[in-house]
Write a protein that holds these residues in place. Structure first.
Motif, PDB file in Angstrom:
ATOM      1  N   GLN A   1      -5.738 -60.796  34.823  1.00  0.00           N
ATOM      2  CA  GLN A   1      -4.710 -59.767  35.004  1.00  0.00           C
ATOM      3  C   GLN A   1      -4.338 -59.136  33.653  1.00  0.00           C
ATOM      4  N   MET A   2      -4.205 -59.975  32.626  1.00  0.00           N
ATOM      5  CA  MET A   2      -3.885 -59.462  31.288  1.00  0.00           C
ATOM      6  C   MET A   2      -5.031 -58.608  30.758  1.00  0.00           C
ATOM      7  N   GLN A   3      -6.246 -59.020  31.020  1.00  0.00           N
ATOM      8  CA  GLN A   3      -7.407 -58.254  30.576  1.00  0.00           C
ATOM      9  C   GLN A   3      -7.431 -56.873  31.243  1.00  0.00           C
ATOM     10  N   ARG A   4      -7.134 -56.836  32.524  1.00  0.00           N
ATOM     11  CA  ARG A   4      -7.062 -55.555  33.237  1.00  0.00           C
ATOM     12  C   ARG A   4      -5.968 -54.660  32.649  1.00  0.00           C
ATOM     13  N   ALA A   5      -4.818 -55.263  32.343  1.00  0.00           N
ATOM     14  CA  ALA A   5      -3.711 -54.496  31.763  1.00  0.00           C
ATOM     15  C   ALA A   5      -4.111 -53.914  30.410  1.00  0.00           C
ATOM     16  N   ARG A   6      -4.740 -54.728  29.556  1.00  0.00           N
ATOM     17  CA  ARG A   6      -5.179 -54.234  28.244  1.00  0.00           C
ATOM     18  C   ARG A   6      -6.173 -53.084  28.393  1.00  0.00           C
ATOM     19  N   LYS A   7      -7.101 -53.227  29.315  1.00  0.00           N
ATOM     20  CA  LYS A   7      -8.110 -52.185  29.539  1.00  0.00           C
ATOM     21  C   LYS A   7      -7.438 -50.871  29.954  1.00  0.00           C
ATOM     22  N   CYS A   8      -6.521 -50.936  30.894  1.00  0.00           N
ATOM     23  CA  CYS A   8      -5.817 -49.735  31.351  1.00  0.00           C
ATOM     24  C   CYS A   8      -4.986 -49.118  30.227  1.00  0.00           C
ATOM     25  N   LEU A   9      -4.289 -49.949  29.483  1.00  0.00           N
ATOM     26  CA  LEU A   9      -3.448 -49.443  28.400  1.00  0.00           C
ATOM     27  C   LEU A   9      -4.285 -48.802  27.298  1.00  0.00           C
ATOM     28  N   ARG A  10      -5.470 -49.340  27.029  1.00  0.00           N
ATOM     29  CA  ARG A  10      -6.364 -48.721  26.035  1.00  0.00           C
ATOM     30  C   ARG A  10      -6.774 -47.314  26.471  1.00  0.00           C
ATOM     31  N   LYS A  11      -6.977 -47.128  27.765  1.00  0.00           N
ATOM     32  CA  LYS A  11      -7.333 -45.800  28.278  1.00  0.00           C
ATOM     33  C   LYS A  11      -6.151 -44.840  28.175  1.00  0.00           C
ATOM     34  N   MET A  12      -4.940 -45.364  28.288  1.00  0.00           N
ATOM     35  CA  MET A  12      -3.744 -44.526  28.272  1.00  0.00           C
ATOM     36  C   MET A  12      -3.285 -44.159  26.863  1.00  0.00           C
ATOM     37  N   PHE A  13      -3.484 -45.083  25.900  1.00  0.00           N
ATOM     38  CA  PHE A  13      -2.909 -44.905  24.573  1.00  0.00           C
ATOM     39  C   PHE A  13      -3.954 -45.174  23.491  1.00  0.00           C
ATOM     40  N   CYS A  14      -4.417 -44.117  22.880  1.00  0.00           N
ATOM     41  CA  CYS A  14      -5.418 -44.225  21.819  1.00  0.00           C
ATOM     42  C   CYS A  14      -4.835 -45.012  20.636  1.00  0.00           C
ATOM     43  N   GLY A  15      -5.610 -45.927  20.111  1.00  0.00           N
ATOM     44  CA  GLY A  15      -5.182 -46.689  18.941  1.00  0.00           C
ATOM     45  C   GLY A  15      -4.226 -47.827  19.225  1.00  0.00           C
ATOM     46  N   ILE A  16      -4.021 -48.166  20.484  1.00  0.00           N
ATOM     47  CA  ILE A  16      -3.111 -49.264  20.827  1.00  0.00           C
ATOM     48  C   ILE A  16      -3.633 -50.577  20.239  1.00  0.00           C
ATOM     49  N   ARG A  17      -2.717 -51.415  19.774  1.00  0.00           N
ATOM     50  CA  ARG A  17      -3.062 -52.728  19.219  1.00  0.00           C
ATOM     51  C   ARG A  17      -2.307 -53.795  19.994  1.00  0.00           C
ATOM     52  N   PHE A  18      -2.979 -54.914  20.256  1.00  0.00           N
ATOM     53  CA  PHE A  18      -2.404 -56.006  21.048  1.00  0.00           C
ATOM     54  C   PHE A  18      -2.360 -57.293  20.234  1.00  0.00           C
ATOM     55  N   THR A  19      -1.362 -58.109  20.507  1.00  0.00           N
ATOM     56  CA  THR A  19      -1.364 -59.476  20.014  1.00  0.00           C
ATOM     57  C   THR A  19      -2.199 -60.311  20.977  1.00  0.00           C
ATOM     58  N   THR A  20      -2.475 -61.535  20.585  1.00  0.00           N
ATOM     59  CA  THR A  20      -3.004 -62.483  21.556  1.00  0.00           C
ATOM     60  C   THR A  20      -1.861 -62.814  22.511  1.00  0.00           C
ATOM     61  N   SER A  21      -2.168 -63.447  23.613  1.00  0.00           N
ATOM     62  CA  SER A  21      -1.114 -63.782  24.571  1.00  0.00           C
ATOM     63  C   SER A  21      -0.637 -65.213  24.365  1.00  0.00           C
ATOM     64  N   VAL A  22       0.589 -65.454  24.785  1.00  0.00           N
ATOM     65  CA  VAL A  22       1.155 -66.793  24.806  1.00  0.00           C
ATOM     66  C   VAL A  22       1.651 -67.060  26.223  1.00  0.00           C
ATOM     67  N   THR A  23       1.554 -68.291  26.654  1.00  0.00           N
ATOM     68  CA  THR A  23       2.017 -68.680  27.981  1.00  0.00           C
ATOM     69  C   THR A  23       3.359 -69.377  27.834  1.00  0.00           C
ATOM     70  N   THR A  24       4.311 -68.961  28.651  1.00  0.00           N
ATOM     71  CA  THR A  24       5.658 -69.522  28.593  1.00  0.00           C
ATOM     72  C   THR A  24       6.154 -69.813  30.000  1.00  0.00           C
ATOM     73  N   PRO A  25       7.081 -70.758  30.128  1.00  0.00           N
ATOM     74  CA  PRO A  25       7.698 -70.962  31.439  1.00  0.00           C
ATOM     75  C   PRO A  25       8.458 -69.701  31.840  1.00  0.00           C
ATOM     76  N   ALA A  26       8.577 -69.473  33.116  1.00  0.00           N
ATOM     77  CA  ALA A  26       9.345 -68.331  33.610  1.00  0.00           C
ATOM     78  C   ALA A  26      10.811 -68.546  33.266  1.00  0.00           C
ATOM     79  N   CYS A  27      11.420 -67.585  32.599  1.00  0.00           N
ATOM     80  CA  CYS A  27      12.817 -67.707  32.171  1.00  0.00           C
ATOM     81  C   CYS A  27      13.755 -67.595  33.362  1.00  0.00           C
TER      82      CYS A  27
END
Length: 117
Positions: free
Chosen positions: A6-32
């Motif tokens: 799901q995160m990979q799909r989101a990154r792919k879509c966001l790259r198409k929407m915003f040229c030059g976008i940069r991402f951090t790696t992901s972290v997993t956390t408990p649901a707040c």
């Protein structure tokens, strides 16, 4: 769908929407603030520039959440498939409480490292 896919799909879509976008790696956390049975969340930050005003940008991101499987019905059931928040716009922070979360502080540091590369 698995969180990583799901995160990979989101990154792919966001790259198409915003040229030059940069991402951090992901972290997993408990649901707040959720129950013990709520699955953990994957979180990451992205940084990009846009000419879109904040209202239009918010609308674009909400449409993307929907395309990625999120819906009000699922949220009412406690299932968040995708949540994309604007943390900062035009130099002003949004979601001020979130900036205090330990994982956000870690991700901000990672984003700053990416910006210096």
């Amino acid at each position: 769908m698995r969180r990583s896919a799901q995160m990979q799909r989101a990154r792919k879509c966001l790259r198409k929407m915003f040229c030059g976008i940069r991402f951090t790696t992901s972290v997993t956390t408990p649901a707040c603030g959720e129950t013990d049975c709520t699955p953990p969340y994957s979180n990451m930050l992205a940084k990009f520039s846009t000419d879109a005003d904040e209202t239009a940008l918010t609308s674009q991101l909400k449409e993307l959440e929907t395309r990625l499987g999120d819906s009000p019905t699922l949220r009412q059931q406690g299932r968040v498939m995708m949540d994309i928040d604007i943390m900062e716009y035009d130099g002003e922070r949004r979601h001020l409480d979130d900036w205090q979360r330990p994982y956000v502080k870690i991700l901000v540091e990672r984003l700053e490292i990416i910006d210096y590369r």
